[in-house]
Motif scaffolding. Structure first.
Motif, PDB file in Angstrom:
ATOM      1  N   MET A 230       1.044  -1.502  -0.062  1.00 48.76           N
ATOM      2  CA  MET A 230      -0.127  -0.102   0.161  1.00 48.76           C
ATOM      3  C   MET A 230       0.812   1.372  -0.051  1.00 48.76           C
ATOM      4  O   MET A 230       1.378   1.538   0.838  1.00 48.76           O
ATOM      5  N   SER A 231       0.571   2.127  -1.575  1.00 47.12           N
ATOM      6  CA  SER A 231       1.593   3.272  -1.410  1.00 47.12           C
ATOM      7  C   SER A 231       1.025   4.947  -0.637  1.00 47.12           C
ATOM      8  O   SER A 231       1.286   5.295  -0.805  1.00 47.12           O
ATOM      9  N   GLU A 232      -0.608   4.486  -0.806  1.00 45.01           N
ATOM     10  CA  GLU A 232      -1.299   6.058  -0.229  1.00 45.01           C
ATOM     11  C   GLU A 232      -1.006   5.757   1.287  1.00 45.01           C
ATOM     12  O   GLU A 232      -1.295   4.439   1.714  1.00 45.01           O
ATOM     13  N   ARG A 233      -1.222   6.842   1.632  1.00 51.47           N
ATOM     14  CA  ARG A 233      -0.543   7.363   3.260  1.00 51.47           C
ATOM     15  C   ARG A 233      -2.214   7.577   3.161  1.00 51.47           C
ATOM     16  O   ARG A 233      -3.005   7.914   2.768  1.00 51.47           O
ATOM     17  N   ALA A 234      -2.886   6.805   4.859  1.00 54.98           N
ATOM     18  CA  ALA A 234      -3.918   7.111   5.539  1.00 54.98           C
ATOM     19  C   ALA A 234      -3.725   8.719   6.729  1.00 54.98           C
ATOM     20  O   ALA A 234      -3.184   9.358   6.508  1.00 54.98           O
ATOM     21  N   ALA A 235      -5.326   8.831   6.189  1.00 58.78           N
ATOM     22  CA  ALA A 235      -5.284  10.528   6.505  1.00 58.78           C
ATOM     23  C   ALA A 235      -6.538  11.145   7.618  1.00 58.78           C
ATOM     24  O   ALA A 235      -7.654   9.709   6.870  1.00 58.78           O
ATOM     25  N   PRO A 236      -5.891  11.507   8.516  1.00 63.13           N
ATOM     26  CA  PRO A 236      -6.729  11.956   9.326  1.00 63.13           C
ATOM     27  C   PRO A 236      -8.392  12.747   8.275  1.00 63.13           C
ATOM     28  O   PRO A 236      -8.212  12.969   8.122  1.00 63.13           O
ATOM     29  N   PHE A 237      -9.115  12.394   8.789  1.00 56.85           N
ATOM     30  CA  PHE A 237     -10.644  13.146   9.173  1.00 56.85           C
ATOM     31  C   PHE A 237     -10.984  14.434   9.470  1.00 56.85           C
ATOM     32  O   PHE A 237     -11.569  15.099   9.350  1.00 56.85           O
ATOM     33  N   TYR A 238     -10.649  13.863  10.715  1.00 57.98           N
ATOM     34  CA  TYR A 238     -10.586  15.365  11.407  1.00 57.98           C
ATOM     35  C   TYR A 238      -9.498  15.582  12.365  1.00 57.98           C
ATOM     36  O   TYR A 238      -8.593  14.460  12.969  1.00 57.98           O
ATOM     37  N   CYS A 239      -9.957  17.323  13.175  1.00 61.20           N
ATOM     38  CA  CYS A 239      -8.352  17.079  13.706  1.00 61.20           C
ATOM     39  C   CYS A 239      -8.888  16.675  15.661  1.00 61.20           C
ATOM     40  O   CYS A 239      -9.544  16.307  15.582  1.00 61.20           O
ATOM     41  N   PRO A 240      -7.692  15.451  15.945  1.00 58.74           N
ATOM     42  CA  PRO A 240      -8.067  15.098  17.346  1.00 58.74           C
ATOM     43  C   PRO A 240      -8.337  16.226  18.266  1.00 58.74           C
ATOM     44  O   PRO A 240      -8.674  15.588  19.280  1.00 58.74           O
ATOM     45  N   TYR A 241      -7.551  17.333  17.685  1.00 58.39           N
ATOM     46  CA  TYR A 241      -7.492  18.416  19.431  1.00 58.39           C
ATOM     47  C   TYR A 241      -9.102  18.966  18.611  1.00 58.39           C
ATOM     48  O   TYR A 241     -10.036  18.987  20.224  1.00 58.39           O
ATOM     49  N   CYS A 242      -9.464  19.534  17.938  1.00 55.73           N
ATOM     50  CA  CYS A 242     -11.153  20.996  17.362  1.00 55.73           C
ATOM     51  C   CYS A 242     -11.894  19.783  17.214  1.00 55.73           C
ATOM     52  O   CYS A 242     -13.063  20.469  16.835  1.00 55.73           O
ATOM     53  N   GLY A 243     -11.795  18.845  16.214  1.00 55.33           N
ATOM     54  CA  GLY A 243     -12.741  17.832  15.065  1.00 55.33           C
ATOM     55  C   GLY A 243     -13.090  18.483  14.325  1.00 55.33           C
ATOM     56  O   GLY A 243     -14.110  18.087  13.635  1.00 55.33           O
ATOM     57  N   ASP A 244     -12.899  19.712  13.559  1.00 54.99           N
ATOM     58  CA  ASP A 244     -12.677  20.200  12.459  1.00 54.99           C
ATOM     59  C   ASP A 244     -12.200  19.158  11.611  1.00 54.99           C
ATOM     60  O   ASP A 244     -11.237  18.638  11.843  1.00 54.99           O
ATOM     61  N   GLU A 245     -12.344  19.398   9.836  1.00 50.59           N
ATOM     62  CA  GLU A 245     -11.498  18.969   8.502  1.00 50.59           C
ATOM     63  C   GLU A 245     -11.164  19.504   8.170  1.00 50.59           C
ATOM     64  O   GLU A 245     -10.728  18.867   7.363  1.00 50.59           O
ATOM     65  N   ASP A 246     -10.880  20.746   8.459  1.00 48.78           N
ATOM     66  CA  ASP A 246      -9.876  21.182   7.808  1.00 48.78           C
ATOM     67  C   ASP A 246      -8.593  21.099   7.908  1.00 48.78           C
ATOM     68  O   ASP A 246      -7.390  21.983   8.219  1.00 48.78           O
ATOM     69  N   LEU A 247      -7.957  19.971   7.183  1.00 47.85           N
ATOM     70  CA  LEU A 247      -6.881  19.818   7.500  1.00 47.85           C
ATOM     71  C   LEU A 247      -5.743  19.843   6.576  1.00 47.85           C
ATOM     72  O   LEU A 247      -6.315  19.428   5.696  1.00 47.85           O
ATOM     73  N   ARG A 248      -4.740  20.107   6.701  1.00 43.95           N
ATOM     74  CA  ARG A 248      -2.822  19.580   5.455  1.00 43.95           C
ATOM     75  C   ARG A 248      -1.889  19.084   5.792  1.00 43.95           C
ATOM     76  O   ARG A 248      -1.697  19.352   7.326  1.00 43.95           O
ATOM     77  N   PRO A 249      -1.591  18.150   4.873  1.00 44.88           N
ATOM     78  CA  PRO A 249      -0.522  17.423   5.337  1.00 44.88           C
ATOM     79  C   PRO A 249       0.912  18.751   5.560  1.00 44.88           C
ATOM     80  O   PRO A 249       0.722  20.032   4.820  1.00 44.88           O
ATOM     81  N   SER A 250       1.476  18.246   6.920  1.00 46.45           N
ATOM     82  CA  SER A 250       2.892  19.224   7.386  1.00 46.45           C
ATOM     83  C   SER A 250       3.663  19.026   6.843  1.00 46.45           C
ATOM     84  O   SER A 250       4.398  17.923   5.921  1.00 46.45           O
ATOM     85  N   GLU A 251       4.592  20.189   6.550  1.00 45.87           N
ATOM     86  CA  GLU A 251       5.928  20.013   5.479  1.00 45.87           C
ATOM     87  C   GLU A 251       7.232  19.123   6.309  1.00 45.87           C
ATOM     88  O   GLU A 251       8.047  19.191   6.521  1.00 45.87           O
TER      89      GLU A 251
END
Length: 59
Positions: A1-22
């Motif tokens: 499996m080459s794709e990374r799993a992405a979280p659906f929501y922030c574990p702190y606030c629950g929002d869905e506006d997430l971006r991969p970090s550098e």
């Protein structure tokens, strides 16, 4: 499996506006609460999760 799993929501606030970090693999940033966090897959459990079947208190 080459794709990374992405979280659906922030574990702190629950929002869905997430971006991969550098910061590296598994690092994410939440635009809603300005927090950065990382996720790490540890592996599979050898026997899976076992639930105790406690049907309630006995009287």
């Amino acid at each position: 499996m080459s794709e990374r799993a992405a979280p659906f929501y922030c574990p702190y606030c629950g929002d869905e506006d997430l971006r991969p970090s550098e910061e590296g693999h598994g690092a994410w940033e939440c635009a809603a609460c300005s927090r950065a966090f990382s996720l790490k897959f540890l592996g599979l459990l050898s026997q899976g999760l076992k639930r105790s079947d406690s049907g309630g208190a006995e009287i």
